[in-house]
Design an enzyme around this catalytic site. Structure first.
Site, PDB file in Angstrom:
ATOM      1  N   HIS A 149     -41.818  58.434 110.155  1.00 46.48           N
ATOM      2  CA  HIS A 149     -42.203  59.124 108.918  1.00 46.48           C
ATOM      3  C   HIS A 149     -43.554  58.654 108.403  1.00 46.48           C
ATOM      4  O   HIS A 149     -43.877  58.843 107.234  1.00 46.48           O
ATOM      5  CB  HIS A 149     -41.134  58.932 107.834  1.00 46.48           C
ATOM      6  CG  HIS A 149     -39.739  59.167 108.326  1.00 46.48           C
ATOM      7  ND1 HIS A 149     -38.907  58.139 108.703  1.00 46.48           N
ATOM      8  CD2 HIS A 149     -39.070  60.318 108.569  1.00 46.48           C
ATOM      9  CE1 HIS A 149     -37.743  58.644 109.144  1.00 46.48           C
ATOM     10  NE2 HIS A 149     -37.822  59.961 109.077  1.00 46.48           N
TER      11      HIS A 149
HETATM   12  S1  FES Z   1     -41.333  55.503 108.098  1.00 47.06           S
HETATM   13 FE1  FES Z   1     -39.277  56.140 108.260  1.00 47.06          FE
HETATM   14  S2  FES Z   1     -38.440  54.761 109.671  1.00 47.06           S
HETATM   15 FE2  FES Z   1     -40.487  54.113 109.482  1.00 47.06          FE
END
Ligand code: FES
Length: 144
Positions: free
Chosen positions: A100
């Site tokens: 993410h």
């Molecule tokens: S940013 Fe979501 S698991 Fe690393």
């Protein structure tokens, strides 16, 4: 950088150059918790509550658990400086989580406004000699 395993988790051991260490200061205002006041899954050891997140005498060596504090993916090393995909133009090197997009500097400190809520964990560790460390215990708490 070497990867070890502790309690089934990857532990990154990264020797940082003087240039890498100097770049950390530039990130102090950009990271969410510059002095590691907040802990994630492990209490932050006293020796890691500084911008290097390391022992003062051995500040070139970073030892962190390589698991993102958001949902547990493993961030990738992105040591090259400068503009590149998925990273800011003024990137000084660090780690990018592919899941993410959380970014961490070369001390494993998470940048502000990212999904990851905290810095990467620093496991307990101690020096047996100048060139040898043991992960999983330290002088502060003994065996973890
Ligand atoms: S940013 Fe979501 S698991 Fe690393």
């Amino acid at each position: 950088m070497k990867v070890a395993e502790w309690r089934g988790k990857p532990v990154w051991i990264l020797r940082r150059t003087p240039e890498m260490l100097a770049s950390l200061k530039k990130n102090d205002a950009l990271v969410a918790d510059p002095d590691s006041d907040k802990s994630f899954q492990l209490d932050v050891p006293k020796y890691a509550k500084n911008e290097f997140r390391a022992y003062e005498k051995h500040k070139d060596l970073l030892v962190v658990v390589g698991i993102c504090s958001h949902l547990g993916c493993s961030p990738s090393a992105r040591f090259q400086e400068g503009a590149q995909p998925n990273l800011p133009d003024d990137w000084h090197g660090g780690f990018l989580c592919p899941c993410h997009g959380s970014t961490f500097d070369l001390s494993g400190r998470v940048f502000k406004n990212k999904p990851a809520p905290s810095n990467l964990d620093v496991p307990p560790y101690m020096y047996l000699s100048d060139n040898k460390i043991v992960i999983g215990k330290d002088e502060e708490k003994g065996e973890a």
